[in-house]
Design a protein around this motif. Structure first.
Motif, PDB file in Angstrom:
ATOM      1  N   GLY A 150      -1.190  14.815  -1.440  1.00 44.16           N
ATOM      2  CA  GLY A 150      -1.097  15.778  -2.527  1.00 44.16           C
ATOM      3  C   GLY A 150      -1.388  15.101  -3.846  1.00 44.16           C
ATOM      4  N   CYS A 151      -2.660  14.942  -4.167  1.00 43.60           N
ATOM      5  CA  CYS A 151      -3.046  14.163  -5.348  1.00 43.60           C
ATOM      6  C   CYS A 151      -3.503  15.103  -6.460  1.00 43.60           C
ATOM      7  N   GLY A 152      -2.561  15.935  -6.911  1.00 39.56           N
ATOM      8  CA  GLY A 152      -2.856  16.908  -7.947  1.00 39.56           C
ATOM      9  C   GLY A 152      -2.245  16.544  -9.287  1.00 39.56           C
ATOM     10  N   TRP A 153      -1.621  17.536  -9.939  1.00 35.64           N
ATOM     11  CA  TRP A 153      -1.098  17.351 -11.296  1.00 35.64           C
ATOM     12  C   TRP A 153      -0.095  16.204 -11.361  1.00 35.64           C
ATOM     13  N   LEU A 154       0.727  16.062 -10.334  1.00 35.13           N
ATOM     14  CA  LEU A 154       1.682  14.962 -10.271  1.00 35.13           C
ATOM     15  C   LEU A 154       1.114  13.759  -9.526  1.00 35.13           C
ATOM     16  N   GLY A 155       0.496  14.008  -8.381  1.00 34.97           N
ATOM     17  CA  GLY A 155       0.056  12.919  -7.517  1.00 34.97           C
ATOM     18  C   GLY A 155      -1.013  12.028  -8.118  1.00 34.97           C
ATOM     19  N   PHE A 156      -1.949  12.608  -8.863  1.00 31.16           N
ATOM     20  CA  PHE A 156      -3.035  11.792  -9.417  1.00 31.16           C
ATOM     21  C   PHE A 156      -2.543  10.818 -10.486  1.00 31.16           C
ATOM     22  N   PHE A 167      -1.829  -0.925  -3.842  1.00 32.84           N
ATOM     23  CA  PHE A 167      -3.068  -0.391  -3.280  1.00 32.84           C
ATOM     24  C   PHE A 167      -2.781   1.053  -2.880  1.00 32.84           C
ATOM     25  N   VAL A 168      -3.543   1.993  -3.406  1.00 35.48           N
ATOM     26  CA  VAL A 168      -3.214   3.408  -3.249  1.00 35.48           C
ATOM     27  C   VAL A 168      -4.297   4.161  -2.484  1.00 35.48           C
ATOM     28  N   LYS A 169      -3.833   4.927  -1.509  1.00 37.41           N
ATOM     29  CA  LYS A 169      -4.683   5.876  -0.791  1.00 37.41           C
ATOM     30  C   LYS A 169      -4.199   7.283  -1.123  1.00 37.41           C
ATOM     31  N   ALA A 170      -5.127   8.225  -1.153  1.00 36.21           N
ATOM     32  CA  ALA A 170      -4.739   9.607  -1.418  1.00 36.21           C
ATOM     33  C   ALA A 170      -5.786  10.542  -0.840  1.00 36.21           C
ATOM     34  N   ASN A 171      -5.449  11.816  -0.815  1.00 41.36           N
ATOM     35  CA  ASN A 171      -6.346  12.799  -0.205  1.00 41.36           C
ATOM     36  C   ASN A 171      -6.670  13.944  -1.151  1.00 41.36           C
ATOM     37  N   LEU A 210      -2.904   7.539   6.555  1.00 38.08           N
ATOM     38  CA  LEU A 210      -1.453   7.385   6.682  1.00 38.08           C
ATOM     39  C   LEU A 210      -1.014   5.971   7.030  1.00 38.08           C
ATOM     40  N   ASP A 211      -1.976   5.083   7.227  1.00 42.21           N
ATOM     41  CA  ASP A 211      -1.653   3.695   7.560  1.00 42.21           C
ATOM     42  C   ASP A 211      -1.379   2.912   6.278  1.00 42.21           C
ATOM     43  N   SER A 212      -0.155   3.037   5.779  1.00 37.69           N
ATOM     44  CA  SER A 212       0.266   2.352   4.552  1.00 37.69           C
ATOM     45  C   SER A 212       1.687   1.864   4.712  1.00 37.69           C
ATOM     46  N   ASP A 213       2.149   1.068   3.740  1.00 36.05           N
ATOM     47  CA  ASP A 213       3.523   0.592   3.750  1.00 36.05           C
ATOM     48  C   ASP A 213       4.499   1.677   3.324  1.00 36.05           C
ATOM     49  N   SER A 265       0.832  -1.206   0.000  1.00 30.51           N
ATOM     50  CA  SER A 265       0.000   0.000   0.000  1.00 30.51           C
ATOM     51  C   SER A 265       0.863   1.252   0.000  1.00 30.51           C
ATOM     52  N   VAL A 266       0.396   2.259  -0.731  1.00 27.20           N
ATOM     53  CA  VAL A 266       1.093   3.540  -0.829  1.00 27.20           C
ATOM     54  C   VAL A 266       0.095   4.657  -0.570  1.00 27.20           C
ATOM     55  N   THR A 267       0.460   5.573   0.308  1.00 27.35           N
ATOM     56  CA  THR A 267      -0.345   6.769   0.526  1.00 27.35           C
ATOM     57  C   THR A 267       0.321   7.947  -0.165  1.00 27.35           C
ATOM     58  N   ILE A 268      -0.468   8.701  -0.915  1.00 31.95           N
ATOM     59  CA  ILE A 268       0.028   9.891  -1.596  1.00 31.95           C
ATOM     60  C   ILE A 268      -0.640  11.108  -0.974  1.00 31.95           C
TER      61      ILE A 268
END
Length: 268
Positions: A8-14, A26-30, A65-68, A3-6
């Motif tokens: 800042g899921c904008g122009w780069l993050g998305f 497995f991706v989490k983002a905000n 924030l609970d990711s690898d 799992s990866v948390t990002i």
């Protein structure tokens, strides 16, 4: 599934998030606003409303924030006069607490290097201006964490970021001799993906296309590439720093898909 948390899921993050999903993560983002979460969910991202400037949204921080692994890609906004960048990062570290990650990537910028007439490697950063001082303070927050890597991107180009309008139609533009330091979004995503899966990485990597046309050559072509009026450059020269983005190639076997800034315009 890793799992990866990002953050800042904008122009780069998305696009990074969607690429990581395709790679099997497995991706989490905000997003800061509730109405923006649907776009993330539709892309297969586990979405959270999370605003570092809002204490109310901190309730969602623990699950987010609970990711690898963790990627932090928050635009500083310093050139727009924003002043809460370091405070927001401090709030993030507070939310992380004593959580340990297999990898933490903090996205920074080659703006940490001074405008001096020489090649800049990862060891050449120092606070030469208020902006660079803030950027280096931000880096230091995460550099001290276990398994962290600071990634300094050169000027970003790609979809919706075509540089052809930057100087289009302008006259008497100085610094035509200055080397252009750019990197395409595709190479940003490829570099971040490689750093996430590499068992061992350096503390810092520059990510910058290996070819460096002059400012006059590049922006004249970029304007014509969009059908805009070409800028006119005067004879006034300026210091020309050249960002060396080769360390990641030497250590991790990375290869730039868009090594030539002029040719990368076709992918913008």
């Amino acid at each position: 599934m890793t799992s990866v948390t990002i953050i800042g899921c904008g122009w780069l993050g998305f696009p990074l998030a969607t690429s990581l999903i395709q790679q099997g993560y497995f991706v989490k983002a905000n997003k800061r606003q509730q109405q923006d979460l649907a776009m993330l969910t539709q892309a297969g991202i586990e979405a959270y409303q999370f605003d570092l400037a809002s204490e109310k949204s901190m309730a969602s921080a623990k699950k987010l924030l609970d990711s690898d692994m963790l990627v932090i890609s928050i635009p500083p906004g310093l050139r727009r006069g924003e002043t809460d960048y370091l405070a927001n990062l401090a709030a993030l570290t507070s939310a992380i607490g004593d959580k340990h990650y297999q990898r933490i990537i903090f996205v920074s910028t080659t703006g940490v290097y001074p405008n001096e007439d020489r090649i800049m490697t990862e060891d050449d950063a120092h606070p030469h201006s208020p902006v660079s001082d803030t950027l280096l303070q931000a880096e230091s927050i995460f550099a001290s964490m276990n398994n962290s890597c600071i990634v300094r991107f050169a000027g970003l180009v790609g979809p919706k970021r075509h540089p052809g309008r930057f100087f289009a139609g302008k006259r008497d533009v100085s610094g035509g001799n200055v080397a252009v330091n750019l990197v395409h979004l595709d190479d940003c995503i490829a570099a971040l993906s490689l750093i996430l899966r590499a068992p061992k990485v350096a503390n810092v990597y520059n990510i910058c296309a290996p070819e460096h046309p002059t400012k006059a050559m590049f922006y004249t072509y970029a304007a014509s590439h969009l059908g805009e009026i070409a800028p006119e450059f005067n004879q006034q020269t300026a210091p020309s720093k050249l960002i060396d983005g080769n360390l990641i190639c030497q250590q991790l076997g990375f290869s730039y898909g868009h090594p030539n800034p002029i040719k990368m315009l076709d992918a913008c």
